[in-house]
Design an enzyme around this catalytic site. Structure first.
Site, mmCIF file in Angstrom:
data_model
loop_
_atom_site.group_PDB
_atom_site.id
_atom_site.type_symbol
_atom_site.label_atom_id
_atom_site.label_comp_id
_atom_site.label_asym_id
_atom_site.label_seq_id
_atom_site.Cartn_x
_atom_site.Cartn_y
_atom_site.Cartn_z
ATOM 1 N N SER A 1 0.860 -1.169 0.000
ATOM 2 C CA SER A 1 0.000 0.000 0.000
ATOM 3 C C SER A 1 0.903 1.229 0.000
ATOM 4 O O SER A 1 1.666 1.428 0.939
ATOM 5 C CB SER A 1 -0.895 -0.030 1.241
ATOM 6 O OG SER A 1 -1.637 1.162 1.350
ATOM 7 N N LYS B 1 -1.215 -1.106 -4.392
ATOM 8 C CA LYS B 1 -2.326 -0.219 -4.048
ATOM 9 C C LYS B 1 -1.787 1.188 -3.903
ATOM 10 O O LYS B 1 -0.858 1.422 -3.143
ATOM 11 C CB LYS B 1 -2.960 -0.723 -2.757
ATOM 12 C CG LYS B 1 -3.855 0.230 -2.016
ATOM 13 C CD LYS B 1 -4.698 -0.545 -1.005
ATOM 14 C CE LYS B 1 -4.704 0.104 0.361
ATOM 15 N NZ LYS B 1 -5.500 -0.679 1.336
ATOM 16 N N LYS C 1 -2.710 5.023 -2.842
ATOM 17 C CA LYS C 1 -3.681 5.871 -2.167
ATOM 18 C C LYS C 1 -3.987 7.061 -3.080
ATOM 19 O O LYS C 1 -3.081 7.597 -3.744
ATOM 20 C CB LYS C 1 -3.101 6.373 -0.848
ATOM 21 C CG LYS C 1 -2.871 5.272 0.174
ATOM 22 C CD LYS C 1 -4.188 4.784 0.762
ATOM 23 C CE LYS C 1 -3.945 3.793 1.883
ATOM 24 N NZ LYS C 1 -5.199 3.339 2.500
ATOM 25 N N ASP D 1 -6.997 3.239 -3.413
ATOM 26 C CA ASP D 1 -7.750 3.317 -2.153
ATOM 27 C C ASP D 1 -7.947 4.789 -1.821
ATOM 28 O O ASP D 1 -6.980 5.526 -1.654
ATOM 29 C CB ASP D 1 -6.970 2.602 -1.029
ATOM 30 C CG ASP D 1 -7.744 2.544 0.290
ATOM 31 O OD1 ASP D 1 -8.864 3.097 0.363
ATOM 32 O OD2 ASP D 1 -7.213 1.946 1.256
ATOM 33 N N GLU E 1 -10.939 0.859 -3.772
ATOM 34 C CA GLU E 1 -11.268 0.627 -2.361
ATOM 35 C C GLU E 1 -11.883 1.867 -1.730
ATOM 36 O O GLU E 1 -11.324 2.963 -1.820
ATOM 37 C CB GLU E 1 -9.979 0.222 -1.627
ATOM 38 C CG GLU E 1 -10.183 -0.193 -0.174
ATOM 39 C CD GLU E 1 -8.892 -0.742 0.455
ATOM 40 O OE1 GLU E 1 -8.000 -1.208 -0.289
ATOM 41 O OE2 GLU E 1 -8.776 -0.696 1.683
ATOM 42 N N ASP F 1 -13.803 -1.330 2.631
ATOM 43 C CA ASP F 1 -12.893 -1.451 3.780
ATOM 44 C C ASP F 1 -13.625 -0.879 5.000
ATOM 45 O O ASP F 1 -14.286 -1.622 5.742
ATOM 46 C CB ASP F 1 -11.585 -0.695 3.450
ATOM 47 C CG ASP F 1 -10.612 -0.582 4.613
ATOM 48 O OD1 ASP F 1 -10.932 -1.026 5.730
ATOM 49 O OD2 ASP F 1 -9.501 -0.021 4.432
ATOM 50 N N LYS G 1 -10.055 -6.657 7.716
ATOM 51 C CA LYS G 1 -9.063 -6.294 8.727
ATOM 52 C C LYS G 1 -9.643 -6.810 10.035
ATOM 53 O O LYS G 1 -10.694 -6.319 10.476
ATOM 54 C CB LYS G 1 -8.893 -4.779 8.813
ATOM 55 C CG LYS G 1 -8.246 -4.159 7.581
ATOM 56 C CD LYS G 1 -8.147 -2.650 7.718
ATOM 57 C CE LYS G 1 -7.523 -2.043 6.466
ATOM 58 N NZ LYS G 1 -7.602 -0.566 6.471
ATOM 59 N N GLY H 1 -4.358 -4.089 5.997
ATOM 60 C CA GLY H 1 -3.360 -3.810 7.026
ATOM 61 C C GLY H 1 -3.607 -2.458 7.655
ATOM 62 O O GLY H 1 -4.294 -1.606 7.083
HETATM 63 O O1 OSB Z 1 -7.212 2.072 4.209
HETATM 64 O O2 OSB Z 1 -6.149 0.250 4.130
HETATM 65 C C1 OSB Z 1 -6.270 1.394 4.570
HETATM 66 C C2 OSB Z 1 -3.270 2.242 6.766
HETATM 67 C C3 OSB Z 1 -3.870 2.995 7.751
HETATM 68 C C4 OSB Z 1 -5.218 3.248 7.659
HETATM 69 C C5 OSB Z 1 -5.959 2.745 6.591
HETATM 70 C C6 OSB Z 1 -5.360 1.956 5.623
HETATM 71 C C7 OSB Z 1 -3.984 1.738 5.698
HETATM 72 C C8 OSB Z 1 -3.237 1.009 4.689
HETATM 73 C C9 OSB Z 1 -1.948 0.381 5.155
HETATM 74 O O3 OSB Z 1 -3.541 0.957 3.529
HETATM 75 C C10 OSB Z 1 -1.744 -0.993 4.676
HETATM 76 C C11 OSB Z 1 -0.566 -1.645 5.375
HETATM 77 O O4 OSB Z 1 -0.634 -1.870 6.605
HETATM 78 O O5 OSB Z 1 0.416 -1.918 4.702
HETATM 79 MG MG MG Z 2 -8.415 0.979 2.898
#
Ligand code: OSB
Ligand code: MG
Length: 375
Positions: free
Chosen positions: A138, A164, A166, A192, A217, A242, A266, A294
């Protein structure tokens, strides 16, 4: 049978190797909340509460979770006699609304404790079958599209099987377009948005639809299934939920409404392992792919995610990167590593979490600690 004797909370601050930016904020240091549950024999199980410093992902924070565990969750669990770990969830759900992350931190520690007590790998206890889990990465919002392209190229070299990115308004189409133009249509790319859009942004979201993304996402509000349904009707790209998925019932609602086609599980967000397994099984029965998300976990939360992701229907690579992607040094031994081809081995051959806690290092990072026991 096993009796819970005490519960210990530890808050420590672990600096990330690089800042992680999502649409709702930027993080440089992870405030890790560890939970240790101990039974009458003196055995311990460890869990990690994934709440963040601020309520920008869910309403929970490290502060609210600490409070909930101290005032409500621990008093209910200490002294409880348990035949199996599946009994913890109903105990914590009865008349206590919400606070899934606080509950999950404790519930998952109990699963680890049962795994220790039975001399079983946590993955085995959960019903896992995969010897290796596939990993994705991510990538936080980058200052420029070019920087994202560099990050994606590096991640592909490192073997990650899902990328992924952001996104947020202003850092979306140009970024995705740059990755596709420079690295091609073969990149297993998804985005995401962490709730950054509304249906007023339909034109942008429809343009994203042209890039052959594996999924989008959580584009819309964290608690909104109805508008995700409106959006999914107008997109070919599958929507993955999510934030909106907080329980089995919400997944069932997603299916009923057609609000999404893929689920990010999660365990912290849905209240722990028992709830995750119910969601996993339901999605398998509906042929809905799931993958393990995660929350920038330390090696302890990661151990739980790796174990969970070894269940059969975790068909897509998870946001379960190796320790070095997050930390200069993780708080467990061995550190989590990949095989160089985007897979992490599930430690089926070791009881419990399959990693040792580096107590000295934990102590050096600890900001507060509290032992809860019944007087
Ligand atoms: O939206 O998946 C998410 C981290 C903090 C809060 C929200 C998200 C995330 C990540 C991190 O995408 C994924 C990871 O732990 O590698
Ligand atoms: Mg997410």
């Amino acid at each position: 049978m096993l009796t819970i004797r005490n519960i210990e909370l530890t808050e420590l601050h672990l600096p990330l190797v690089e800042p992680f930016q999502i649409s709702s904020g930027i993080q440089r240091v992870r405030q890790v909340l560890l939970v240790r549950v101990e039974d009458a024999e003196g055995l311990s199980g460890w869990g990690e509460c994934v709440a963040g410093e601020s309520p920008n992902y869910s309403p929970e924070t490290v502060g609210t979770a600490w409070h909930m565990i101290e005032k409500w969750i621990a008093p209910r669990l200490i002294g409880a006699e348990l035949e199996e770990p599946g009994q913890v969830r109903p105990l914590l759900e009865k008349d206590f609304r919400g606070h899934h992350m606080a509950k999950a931190g404790v519930e998952m520690a109990c699963w680890a404790l049962f795994a220790e007590a039975r001399g079983l790998a946590l993955a085995r206890l959960l019903g896992g079958v995969r010897e290796k889990v596939e990993v994705g990465i991510s990538i936080g919002i980058q200052p420029t599209p070019e920087r994202l392209v560099e990050k994606v190229a590096l991640a592909l070299q490192e073997g990650y099987r899902k990328i992924k990115a952001k996104i947020m308004p202003g850092a979306d189409l140009r970024y995705v377009e740059a990755v596709r133009r420079e690295l091609g249509d073969g990149v297993p790319l998804m985005v995401d948005a962490n709730n950054a859009y509304t249906l007023d942004d339909l034109d942008t979201l429809k343009e994203l639809d042209q890039y052959g993304l594996v999924m989008i996402e959580q584009p819309l509000a964290w608690d909104d299934l109805v508008r995700h349904r409106e959006l999914q009707k107008q997109l070919r790209t599958p929507i993955c939920l999510d934030e909106s998925i907080t329980s089995l019932e919400r997944v069932q609602d997603m299916v009923t409404l057609g609000a999404g086609r893929i689920v990010n599980i999660k365990p912290g967000r849905v209240g722990g392992h028992a709830s995750s397994r119910l969601i996993h099984d339901f999605c398998a029965s509906q042929e809905i792919p799931v993958w393990c998300g995660g929350m920038l976990e330390s090696g302890i939360g990661r151990a739980h995610n790796v174990a969970l992701a070894s269940l059969q229907n975790f068909r897509l690579p998870g946001d379960i990167s190796p320790s070095s992607r997050y930390w200069k040094r993780d708080i467990v031994r061995p550190q989590w590593t990949t095989d160089g081809q985007g897979r992490i081995s599930v430690p089926f051959d070791r009881p419990g979490l399959g990693v040792e806690i580096d107590h000295e290092f934990v102590d050096s990072l600890t900001r507060r600690r509290l032992l809860l026991e019944n007087s």
